[in-house]
Design a protein around this motif. Structure first.
Motif, PDB file in Angstrom:
ATOM      1  N   VAL A  87      -9.933  -8.060  -8.184  1.00 29.91           N
ATOM      2  CA  VAL A  87     -10.706  -6.997  -8.822  1.00 29.91           C
ATOM      3  C   VAL A  87     -12.168  -7.407  -8.881  1.00 29.91           C
ATOM      4  O   VAL A  87     -12.478  -8.582  -9.159  1.00 29.91           O
ATOM      5  CB  VAL A  87     -10.194  -6.703 -10.252  1.00 29.91           C
ATOM      6  CG1 VAL A  87     -10.875  -5.477 -10.832  1.00 29.91           C
ATOM      7  CG2 VAL A  87      -8.683  -6.527 -10.266  1.00 29.91           C
ATOM      8  N   ARG A  88     -13.060  -6.448  -8.650  1.00 28.76           N
ATOM      9  CA  ARG A  88     -14.482  -6.765  -8.726  1.00 28.76           C
ATOM     10  C   ARG A  88     -15.256  -5.532  -9.163  1.00 28.76           C
ATOM     11  O   ARG A  88     -14.971  -4.409  -8.744  1.00 28.76           O
ATOM     12  CB  ARG A  88     -14.990  -7.249  -7.367  1.00 28.76           C
ATOM     13  CG  ARG A  88     -16.399  -7.825  -7.390  1.00 28.76           C
ATOM     14  CD  ARG A  88     -16.555  -8.856  -6.296  1.00 28.76           C
ATOM     15  NE  ARG A  88     -15.591  -9.947  -6.494  1.00 28.76           N
ATOM     16  CZ  ARG A  88     -15.026 -10.625  -5.506  1.00 28.76           C
ATOM     17  NH1 ARG A  88     -15.322 -10.349  -4.254  1.00 28.76           N
ATOM     18  NH2 ARG A  88     -14.170 -11.596  -5.771  1.00 28.76           N
ATOM     19  N   LEU A 102      -5.940  -7.503  -1.426  1.00 32.22           N
ATOM     20  CA  LEU A 102      -6.600  -6.207  -1.428  1.00 32.22           C
ATOM     21  C   LEU A 102      -7.553  -6.222  -2.620  1.00 32.22           C
ATOM     22  O   LEU A 102      -7.132  -6.478  -3.751  1.00 32.22           O
ATOM     23  CB  LEU A 102      -5.581  -5.084  -1.576  1.00 32.22           C
ATOM     24  CG  LEU A 102      -6.131  -3.656  -1.541  1.00 32.22           C
ATOM     25  CD1 LEU A 102      -6.591  -3.298  -0.124  1.00 32.22           C
ATOM     26  CD2 LEU A 102      -5.084  -2.654  -2.023  1.00 32.22           C
ATOM     27  N   LEU A 103      -8.827  -5.980  -2.362  1.00 33.39           N
ATOM     28  CA  LEU A 103      -9.807  -5.986  -3.442  1.00 33.39           C
ATOM     29  C   LEU A 103      -9.967  -4.578  -3.991  1.00 33.39           C
ATOM     30  O   LEU A 103     -10.248  -3.631  -3.245  1.00 33.39           O
ATOM     31  CB  LEU A 103     -11.153  -6.502  -2.931  1.00 33.39           C
ATOM     32  CG  LEU A 103     -12.305  -6.463  -3.937  1.00 33.39           C
ATOM     33  CD1 LEU A 103     -12.013  -7.348  -5.135  1.00 33.39           C
ATOM     34  CD2 LEU A 103     -13.615  -6.860  -3.274  1.00 33.39           C
ATOM     35  N   VAL A 104      -9.778  -4.440  -5.294  1.00 35.72           N
ATOM     36  CA  VAL A 104     -10.028  -3.169  -5.971  1.00 35.72           C
ATOM     37  C   VAL A 104     -11.428  -3.243  -6.562  1.00 35.72           C
ATOM     38  O   VAL A 104     -11.693  -4.033  -7.475  1.00 35.72           O
ATOM     39  CB  VAL A 104      -8.987  -2.901  -7.063  1.00 35.72           C
ATOM     40  CG1 VAL A 104      -9.306  -1.596  -7.782  1.00 35.72           C
ATOM     41  CG2 VAL A 104      -7.585  -2.838  -6.463  1.00 35.72           C
ATOM     42  N   LYS A 207      -8.313 -12.535 -19.545  1.00 38.41           N
ATOM     43  CA  LYS A 207      -9.258 -12.548 -18.421  1.00 38.41           C
ATOM     44  C   LYS A 207      -8.681 -11.925 -17.151  1.00 38.41           C
ATOM     45  O   LYS A 207      -8.691 -12.508 -16.078  1.00 38.41           O
ATOM     46  CB  LYS A 207      -9.701 -13.986 -18.151  1.00 38.41           C
ATOM     47  CG  LYS A 207     -10.942 -14.131 -17.283  1.00 38.41           C
ATOM     48  CD  LYS A 207     -12.160 -13.460 -17.870  1.00 38.41           C
ATOM     49  CE  LYS A 207     -13.377 -13.631 -16.985  1.00 38.41           C
ATOM     50  NZ  LYS A 207     -14.514 -12.831 -17.451  1.00 38.41           N
ATOM     51  N   GLY A 208      -8.180 -10.711 -17.267  1.00 38.60           N
ATOM     52  CA  GLY A 208      -7.748  -9.972 -16.093  1.00 38.60           C
ATOM     53  C   GLY A 208      -6.362 -10.286 -15.582  1.00 38.60           C
ATOM     54  O   GLY A 208      -5.924  -9.709 -14.579  1.00 38.60           O
ATOM     55  N   ILE A 465      -1.136  -9.454  -9.257  1.00 33.73           N
ATOM     56  CA  ILE A 465      -2.474  -9.640  -9.820  1.00 33.73           C
ATOM     57  C   ILE A 465      -2.922 -11.086  -9.606  1.00 33.73           C
ATOM     58  O   ILE A 465      -2.339 -12.023 -10.159  1.00 33.73           O
ATOM     59  CB  ILE A 465      -2.509  -9.276 -11.309  1.00 33.73           C
ATOM     60  CG1 ILE A 465      -2.028  -7.842 -11.529  1.00 33.73           C
ATOM     61  CG2 ILE A 465      -3.920  -9.466 -11.864  1.00 33.73           C
ATOM     62  CD1 ILE A 465      -2.863  -6.781 -10.835  1.00 33.73           C
ATOM     63  N   ALA A 466      -3.955 -11.268  -8.788  1.00 30.43           N
ATOM     64  CA  ALA A 466      -4.382 -12.625  -8.420  1.00 30.43           C
ATOM     65  C   ALA A 466      -4.808 -13.444  -9.634  1.00 30.43           C
ATOM     66  O   ALA A 466      -4.553 -14.650  -9.694  1.00 30.43           O
ATOM     67  CB  ALA A 466      -5.532 -12.539  -7.412  1.00 30.43           C
TER      68      ALA A 466
END
Length: 481
Positions: A87-88, A102-104, A207-208, A465-466
Motif C-alpha cells: 500500500v502506498r 500488487l501495489l494499491v 501499522k497497516g 497484506i505485506a
C-alpha cells in the motif's frame, strides 16, 4: 508464485510510451473506476516510487484506486493471483518486499470533511496532514499532525503518531474514532470501539498489518495557535546544550513538548545558509497554553550559547511543521530508532561521544524526543500502541546512497548498541521502518504482538497484506524462543 506478466509493446510498435494491459490485469481494469498502471509508464513510476528512494519498488502492477470498492477489487485480485498487497499514498515508511506484489495506491482518496460542532475530521487515505491542518484552521481547530505535515494521515495514525504537541494530547491514534478498511480477505469493514472492536484495537498501532485503510475519522484539537519554534546552536556547544536540555526537559509540564537534535545538514538549496555544511544542535519546543508562560519556560535555554539561527514565538497551528522543518523532497535515507526508559548523564555522554561535533558521525540527524505526559496514559479505548512508559525516543537518519550508505548503516547500529543499557532495544511502529522480524518484535510487548498476529490470520487467512508478514514472523519467533 504468480505468473502474471504484463505485455509490453515491441520497440517498433507505433507507441512505446507505456506498456499495454492484457489478460487478467486488463480484466481488473475493466471492473474498477481507477487505473491499473504497469511497469514502463511514468504513472507507474510516480505511484510506485516511495519517499525513501533507497527502498526498491517493483510491483507487478499498481492499482490507483478511485474508491474503496477499487481497493477491495485489488485485494481480491491479488489473492486470486498469489500476489502480496502493498500500500502506498505518500510513500513514507515504505519497506522492500521479496514476493511479487500488487501495489494499491491510495493517493487519490482525497476526501476531507470537518465537523466543527463535534470537532471531528473524516479524511481519505490519500490526504496529507497539512491539508487537514489548513481545513481545520478555518473552524478555529487544530489536528494531531506530526513533525512533518507533508506525510499521510493514515500511515501516521496507524503507527501511533507523535506530534510536536504530543505530551499534551497523547498519540494521534488515541484520537481516532473510526476506520474504513479493506482487510486481507478483500472485505470492506468499518472499525470503531463498538463495531469490529478487535480490528479497531489493532489498526491503532498495527501499522497497516490488518488491511488497507481507505478512510479514517478522528478528534480535532481545540487549539488555534501555540508558542513554539526551534533554536539552533553551533555544534561546538553540543555538550552544554544537550546536557542542559536533558535536565531542563525533565521538569516540564505536559503542555510542553520538546526534542533536541544534532544536525549535519548538507549544503543544499533548501538548507538555510547558517546550518549548511556544519554541525549544529537544534532545540525544538512547543507550548500549548499562555505564551507568556511558554516564553518563561524556554528562556533558560536561550542563554546557554549563541543562537546561530531560528527563534521561538507564537505560531498559527497550521505552521506547526516549522518547528522541526523536516525535509519534503524524496531522498535515500536510512533510519534506526529505539525508545529509552531513562536518560542519565552517562547515556548523554555515550550518545555525544558517537554523534557529537568531535565524532566521525555520518548521520544527518540524531534526535532525542521527550515523551511522557499524555503519551504515558492509557487511551480511552485500548490500542496496540505499546511501551507508553518510555521516557525518550532516539532516532538516527542518514543518507542511504553510495558512498555513504554502508558507513551510515554501520554507525547507526553502533549507536543503538551503545544505548542498549537504557533502551532494552524497545521501538515504536512509526520510527525506524523495518521488515526485520527481530526489530519488529521490539516495537510490541509479547501479548500485543501475539494478538496482532492472531488478528492478521483471522482477517487475512491467505497472508496477502505485506505489512503483516513481519508481524507474523516476529510472533512465531518469539513464541518458539
Amino acid at each position: 508464485m504468480s505468473t502474471l506478466a504484463p505485455r509490453t509493446p515491441s520497440p517498433d510498435a507505433a507507441s512505446v510510451d507505456a506498456p499495454s494491459l492484457d489478460g487478467p490485469l486488463a480484466d481488473l481494469a475493466e471492473t474498477i473506476r481507477g487505473q491499473v498502471l504497469l511497469p514502463g509508464s511514468d504513472a507507474y513510476l510516480a505511484a510506485a516510487t516511495p519517499w525513501n528512494v533507497a527502498v526498491p519498488a517493483t510491483p507487478v502492477a499498481v492499482v490507483a484506486a478511485a474508491d474503496a470498492s477499487d481497493v477491495a477489487a485489488a485485494v481480491r485480485f491479488a489473492d486470486a493471483h498469489d500476489l502480496d498487497v502493498d500500500v502506498r499514498a505518500t510513500g513514507h515508511g515504505a519497506l522492500a518486499h521479496a514476493r511479487p506484489s500488487l501495489l494499491v495506491y491510495t493517493g487519490d482518496l482525497d476526501e476531507i470533511t470537518i465537523d466543527p460542532v463535534r470537532r471531528q475530521a473524516r479524511v481519505g487515505a490519500g490526504v496529507r496532514w497539512q491539508q487537514v491542518l489548513d481545513a481545520a484552521a478555518v473552524h478555529g481547530l487544530g489536528a494531531p499532525a506530526g513533525s512533518a505535515p507533508h506525510v499521510g494521515v493514515v500511515g501516521y495514525l496507524t503507527g501511533g503518531g507523535l506530534s510536536p504537541v504530543a505530551r499534551g494530547f497523547g498519540y494521534g491514534s488515541d484520537l481516532v474514532t473510526a476506520f474504513d478498511v479493506v482487510t486481507g480477505d478483500g472485505v470492506p469493514r468499518r472499525a470503531t470501539a463498538t463495531e469490529n472492536p478487535a480490528l479497531f484495537w489493532g489498526l491503532r498501532g498495527g501499522k497497516g498489518a490488518l488491511g488497507v485503510v481507505t478512510a479514517v475519522e478522528f478528534e480535532l484539537l481545540d487549539v488555534q495557535e501555540i508558542y513554539g519554534g526551534c533554536l539552533y546552536f553551533d555544534g561546538a556547544d553540543a555538550d552544554r546544550v544537550v546536557s542542559a536540555w536533558k535536565t531542563w526537559s525533565a521538569g516540564l509540564p505536559e503542555q510542553a513538548t520538546t526534542s533536541v537534535a544534532v544536525l549535519r545538514l548538507p549544503p543544499m538549496p533548501a538548507v538555510p545558509a547558517p546550518l549548511a555544511g556544519r554541525c549544529t544542535v537544534a532545540v525544538r519546543f512547543a507550548w500549548v497554553g499562555d505564551p507568556t508562560e511558554g516564553e518563561r519556560l524556554i528562556d533558560p535555554l536561550r542563554g546557554l550559547a549563541p543562537v546561530v539561527f531560528g527563534g521561538v514565538g507564537i505560531l498559527p497551528f497550521p505552521k506547526i511543521g516549522m518547528i522541526h522543518a523536516d525535509p519534503v523532497d524524496p531522498m535515500p535515507v536510512h533510519e534506526q530508532a529505539v525508545l529509552l526508559r531513562e536518560l542519565p548523564d552517562t547515556a548523554v555522554r555515550t550518545l555525544l561521544s558517537l554523534t557529537g561535533p568531535a565524532a566521525d558521525c555520518p548521520q544527518v540527524i540524531v534526535e532525542l524526543r521527550l515523551l511522557g505526559g499524555a503519551l504515558a496514559r492509557e487511551p480511552r479505548e485500548p490500542s496496540a500502541v505499546c511501551h507508553r512508559d518510555a521516557a525518550y525516543s532516539l532516532l538516527t537518519i542518514g543518507i542511504a546512497a553510495p558512498p555513504l550508505a554502508a558507513a551510515t548503516t554501520r554507525h547507526a547500529t553502533e549507536v543503538m548498541a551503545a544505548m542498549e543499557p537504557w533502551s532494552g532495544g524497545l521501538g515504536a511502529p512509526n520510527f525506524g521502518a523495518t521488515a526485520d522480524p527481530a526489530l519488529v518484535a521490539r516495537k510490541y510487548d509479547a501479548a500485543t504482538l501475539s494478538r496482532l498476529a492472531t488478528l492478521t490470520a483471522s482477517y487475512d487467512p491467505n497472508a496477502r497484506i505485506a505489512a503483516a508478514h513481519p508481524i507474523r514472523a516476529a510472533a512465531a519467533t518469539r513464541a518458539s524462543s
